[in-house]
Motif scaffolding. Structure first.
Motif, PDB file in Angstrom:
ATOM      1  N   GLY A   1      -4.885  11.383 -33.525  1.00  6.45           N
ATOM      2  CA  GLY A   1      -3.757  10.680 -34.160  1.00  6.45           C
ATOM      3  C   GLY A   1      -2.558  11.589 -34.386  1.00  6.45           C
ATOM      4  N   TYR A   2      -1.742  11.223 -35.392  1.00  9.23           N
ATOM      5  CA  TYR A   2      -0.498  11.953 -35.653  1.00  9.23           C
ATOM      6  C   TYR A   2      -0.723  13.132 -36.580  1.00  9.23           C
ATOM      7  CZ  TYR A   2       1.777   7.634 -33.991  1.00  9.23           C
ATOM      8  OH  TYR A   2       2.182   6.568 -33.251  1.00  9.23           O
ATOM      9  N   ILE A   3       0.054  14.187 -36.387  1.00  6.07           N
ATOM     10  CA  ILE A   3       0.168  15.205 -37.430  1.00  6.07           C
ATOM     11  C   ILE A   3       1.647  15.504 -37.645  1.00  6.07           C
ATOM     12  CG2 ILE A   3      -2.068  16.324 -36.993  1.00  6.07           C
ATOM     13  CD1 ILE A   3      -0.367  18.682 -35.873  1.00  6.07           C
ATOM     14  N   GLU A   4       1.955  16.113 -38.796  1.00  6.90           N
ATOM     15  CA  GLU A   4       3.335  16.449 -39.128  1.00  6.90           C
ATOM     16  C   GLU A   4       3.573  17.952 -38.948  1.00  6.90           C
ATOM     17  OE1 GLU A   4       5.210  14.153 -42.400  1.00  6.90           O
ATOM     18  OE2 GLU A   4       3.151  13.789 -42.987  1.00  6.90           O
ATOM     19  N   GLY A   5       4.838  18.334 -38.992  1.00  8.50           N
ATOM     20  CA  GLY A   5       5.223  19.729 -38.769  1.00  8.50           C
ATOM     21  C   GLY A   5       4.494  20.735 -39.657  1.00  8.50           C
ATOM     22  N   ASN A   6       4.204  20.339 -40.906  1.00 11.72           N
ATOM     23  CA  ASN A   6       3.535  21.284 -41.811  1.00 11.72           C
ATOM     24  C   ASN A   6       2.091  21.551 -41.407  1.00 11.72           C
ATOM     25  OD1 ASN A   6       3.305  18.565 -42.536  1.00 11.72           O
ATOM     26  ND2 ASN A   6       2.611  19.072 -44.582  1.00 11.72           N
ATOM     27  N   ASP A   7       1.548  20.741 -40.487  1.00  7.13           N
ATOM     28  CA  ASP A   7       0.171  20.952 -40.043  1.00  7.13           C
ATOM     29  C   ASP A   7       0.061  21.591 -38.660  1.00  7.13           C
ATOM     30  OD1 ASP A   7      -1.649  20.366 -42.066  1.00  7.13           O
ATOM     31  OD2 ASP A   7      -1.253  18.223 -41.879  1.00  7.13           O
ATOM     32  N   ILE A   8       1.172  22.057 -38.115  1.00  3.54           N
ATOM     33  CA  ILE A   8       1.108  22.702 -36.796  1.00  3.54           C
ATOM     34  C   ILE A   8       0.159  23.903 -36.845  1.00  3.54           C
ATOM     35  CG2 ILE A   8       2.425  24.066 -35.092  1.00  3.54           C
ATOM     36  CD1 ILE A   8       4.844  22.275 -35.663  1.00  3.54           C
ATOM     37  N   PHE A   9       0.234  24.666 -37.949  1.00  6.67           N
ATOM     38  CA  PHE A   9      -0.525  25.919 -38.030  1.00  6.67           C
ATOM     39  C   PHE A   9      -1.772  25.802 -38.908  1.00  6.67           C
ATOM     40  CE2 PHE A   9       4.044  26.643 -37.852  1.00  6.67           C
ATOM     41  CZ  PHE A   9       4.137  27.243 -36.611  1.00  6.67           C
ATOM     42  N   SER A  10      -2.102  24.579 -39.346  1.00  8.80           N
ATOM     43  CA  SER A  10      -3.184  24.440 -40.323  1.00  8.80           C
ATOM     44  C   SER A  10      -4.556  24.348 -39.665  1.00  8.80           C
ATOM     45  CB  SER A  10      -2.946  23.200 -41.197  1.00  8.80           C
ATOM     46  OG  SER A  10      -3.170  22.031 -40.431  1.00  8.80           O
ATOM     47  N   GLY A  11      -4.589  24.265 -38.330  1.00 11.69           N
ATOM     48  CA  GLY A  11      -5.892  24.157 -37.661  1.00 11.69           C
ATOM     49  C   GLY A  11      -6.448  22.740 -37.654  1.00 11.69           C
ATOM     50  N   LYS A  12      -5.651  21.743 -38.066  1.00 14.13           N
ATOM     51  CA  LYS A  12      -6.114  20.348 -38.041  1.00 14.13           C
ATOM     52  C   LYS A  12      -6.294  19.861 -36.613  1.00 14.13           C
ATOM     53  CE  LYS A  12      -4.635  17.642 -42.044  1.00 14.13           C
ATOM     54  NZ  LYS A  12      -3.750  16.532 -42.487  1.00 14.13           N
ATOM     55  N   ALA A  13      -5.472  20.401 -35.699  1.00 16.62           N
ATOM     56  CA  ALA A  13      -5.555  19.996 -34.293  1.00 16.62           C
ATOM     57  C   ALA A  13      -5.642  21.240 -33.421  1.00 16.62           C
ATOM     58  CB  ALA A  13      -4.317  19.184 -33.909  1.00 16.62           C
ATOM     59  N   ASP A  14      -6.249  21.108 -32.238  1.00 13.69           N
ATOM     60  CA  ASP A  14      -6.321  22.218 -31.285  1.00 13.69           C
ATOM     61  C   ASP A  14      -5.210  22.135 -30.246  1.00 13.69           C
ATOM     62  OD1 ASP A  14      -8.830  23.259 -32.338  1.00 13.69           O
ATOM     63  OD2 ASP A  14      -9.686  21.393 -31.546  1.00 13.69           O
ATOM     64  N   VAL A  15      -4.701  20.919 -30.037  1.00 23.16           N
ATOM     65  CA  VAL A  15      -3.642  20.686 -29.051  1.00 23.16           C
ATOM     66  C   VAL A  15      -2.617  19.752 -29.695  1.00 23.16           C
ATOM     67  CG1 VAL A  15      -3.096  19.807 -26.741  1.00 23.16           C
ATOM     68  CG2 VAL A  15      -5.322  20.875 -27.156  1.00 23.16           C
ATOM     69  N   ILE A  16      -1.347  20.154 -29.677  1.00 26.06           N
ATOM     70  CA  ILE A  16      -0.297  19.338 -30.297  1.00 26.06           C
ATOM     71  C   ILE A  16       0.723  18.955 -29.235  1.00 26.06           C
ATOM     72  CG2 ILE A  16       1.543  19.307 -32.033  1.00 26.06           C
ATOM     73  CD1 ILE A  16      -0.149  21.334 -33.629  1.00 26.06           C
ATOM     74  N   ILE A  17       1.004  17.662 -29.155  1.00 24.44           N
ATOM     75  CA  ILE A  17       1.861  17.114 -28.101  1.00 24.44           C
ATOM     76  C   ILE A  17       3.198  16.673 -28.692  1.00 24.44           C
ATOM     77  CG2 ILE A  17       2.017  15.354 -26.266  1.00 24.44           C
ATOM     78  CD1 ILE A  17      -0.409  17.288 -26.087  1.00 24.44           C
TER      79      ILE A  17
END
Lengths: 346, 346
Positions: free
Chosen positions: A218-234
């Motif tokens: 699903g979606y993530i926001e800019g503050n989670d780019i570095f939080s490790g919530k996702a492995d690949v960000i599009i």
């Protein structure tokens, strides 16, 4: 697919690119062949100049360093369209053509990003099923597991199909280079709710949700780019470029504040002397653009872009990245996965 | 325009918004009336609950704190469209209506951003000549002169006219609140060259170059947001939101790395104990979203949005921001400037 490790890896280097040219690229090339006995490098650039540097370093007869003379080079300020038209014998163009002709399996450049994207697109062509190239880089995270983000500036105004293709390519990079199985793929958005964002992003989200070959979260926001919530960000290339450069801006701002605070007291000034390099390495470590190579993917060949301001270490790190992608046969894997996914979608 | 300083300033507060509700908003309200003898606050929310808190703090009979009971409040997760339809007696809606009716000259809320933008747009309406509202905030810079950036998330998919109007509004904010004459206005782009960026940005750049009332300096990139190169930075709401939240992400990442490095040695652990709060204040100081109020501008009234996670200090800072905008009559100034500029363009 079964991987047979190549006994010899040949990489073409654009020696004249970047702010420092051979002063950074040549020491990096020497260090790379020294640390990797399977690596052969073709050094594209002003042969006389490069030969002088090699002689000074005592490496003019190295069996795995080959010079290839090019009469031109692309300047950092040159327009991509002009470079494409007028710089056919540039170190950048020749390095890409070596890949296209199969004389090298990857190309590394610290040169003009726009020109490199335009030339790579023109010379190497897109993989079947990919409409646009993407710049991808491994960003640091609080969990220390690198996060792959794309696009970082190759393609502005992405439609849903392009974002979907980026997701497939990013997942392959994460699986192959980081050896993750089922990497978590997320779309960068301005809110986590389904209602936010542009139509392209919403449509891409629907496509990704329906794709069984991807672990879309699903979606993530800019503050989670570095939080490790996702492995690949599009994301779109414009947004990715702004986000990446904003990181650089924040890192610079924090360094300037640390310096100002330390300088404001006597003990601070002593601490500053002692800890300056400690702070510097720490803050610069979160500035991914400067210290990691970005790969230009979606093409029929491997292209790694080092930062224009790349030091010897940064350029060496970009060469290592190219070696990993050669070993893992990234373009072939992307092609294979896209075929699987497109069959699933059909 | 001649400014007559008002002897009495009335601001309506949404007391129920934000993650902490009255636990943050009430202490901030008390501190605000204590530090500013001209300030009157209308506290919108659950009157019984607020009265209890006021009593505990010994402020239940304060002559400049007035309670206004509202039966509803907008939750942080609620969809804007649902809040707009169903929450007509919410503390957020009532606070906005007080501004619309002239009973307050500004509204401050730490509540659901999407709902606040939708309600403010609906209740207050746009200023003539402005098509879309924008969220603007003062960001830190290496020169210590605050940089105003907009839009930070109110309007996605801005066309060239909207970006132009944002530039005019941003310049007025910088002139009025920072007392800068001829603030340098820049468009956020992915390169400084004229050829890069979307069509909207290129068209906006042409419009801005032709506007004599603005000191337009061209494009800047993400790494220059905090460098002090520009006083006002214009971008689409999606891009601005990602950039702002990326700052938050970088600040968190740097704090986690400082902690990890310090904890890895004995002397580090001692330093960590001594310097934890020093580091924290330093890194959080570059996280503007958390510590400054963002103003929603382009409307016929003043609305300041505090971060959802706002502490007492952050909410107090948002109230102060509202006071400054009331004193400087920001909406009237924006209206006036737009009229001048539109005459110049016609």
């Amino acid at each position: 697919m079964h991987l047979v490790q190549p006994t010899k890896i040949t990489i073409a280097l654009d020696m004249m690119g970047g702010d420092h040219g051979p002063l950074a690229t040549l020491p990096a090339a020497i260090a790379a062949v020294q640390e990797n006995p399977r690596l052969h490098l073709t050094l594209c650039g002003d042969a006389e100049l490069l030969q002088q540097h090699l002689q000074q370093a005592g490496f003019h007869n190295h069996p795995r360093l080959q010079l290839l003379h090019c009469t031109q080079h692309v300047s950092m300020a040159e327009k991509p369209s002009s470079a494409l038209r007028n710089k056919r014998d540039s170190s950048m163009r020749i390095a890409l053509e070596l890949v296209e002709q199969g004389q090298a399996t990857a190309c590394v450049s610290a040169g003009n990003t726009g020109a490199l994207i335009a030339m790579a697109h023109f010379v190497l062509k897109m993989l079947p099923g990919v409409e646009r190239p993407a710049l991808i880089s491994a960003l640091p995270s609080t969990t220390n597991q690198p996060v792959y983000m794309l696009d970082l500036g190759a393609t502005v105004n992405c439609n849903a199909d392009t974002l979907f293709q980026f997701a497939v390519m990013g997942a392959v990079m994460s699986e192959e280079v980081e050896s993750l199985s089922a990497p978590r793929v997320a779309l960068l958005n301005m809110g986590e709710e389904e209602i936010k964002g542009s139509d392209q992003i919403k449509q891409a989200s629907v496509q990704l949700s329906e794709c069984e070959e991807l672990n879309y979260i699903g979606y993530i926001e800019g503050n989670d780019i570095f939080s490790g919530k996702a492995d690949v960000i599009i994301c779109d290339g414009f947004v990715g470029n702004v986000a990446l450069k904003t990181c650089e801006g924040v890192a610079t701002l924090i360094m300037s504040r640390i310096r100002a605070r330390l300088m404001s007291s006597f003990f601070g000034r002593i601490t500053a002397k002692l800890a300056q390099s400690w702070f510097k390495s720490l803050v610069q470590g979160v500035n991914p653009d400067q210290y990691n190579g970005a790969s230009l993917i979606g093409l029929r060949g491997i292209v790694v872009k080092s930062h224009g301001n790349a030091s010897k270490e940064a350029f060496l790190s970009a060469i290592r990245q190219a070696v990993r992608e050669v070993e893992r046969q990234v373009p072939a894997k992307i092609k294979h996965r896209l075929e699987q996914v497109l069959i699933g979608k059909a």
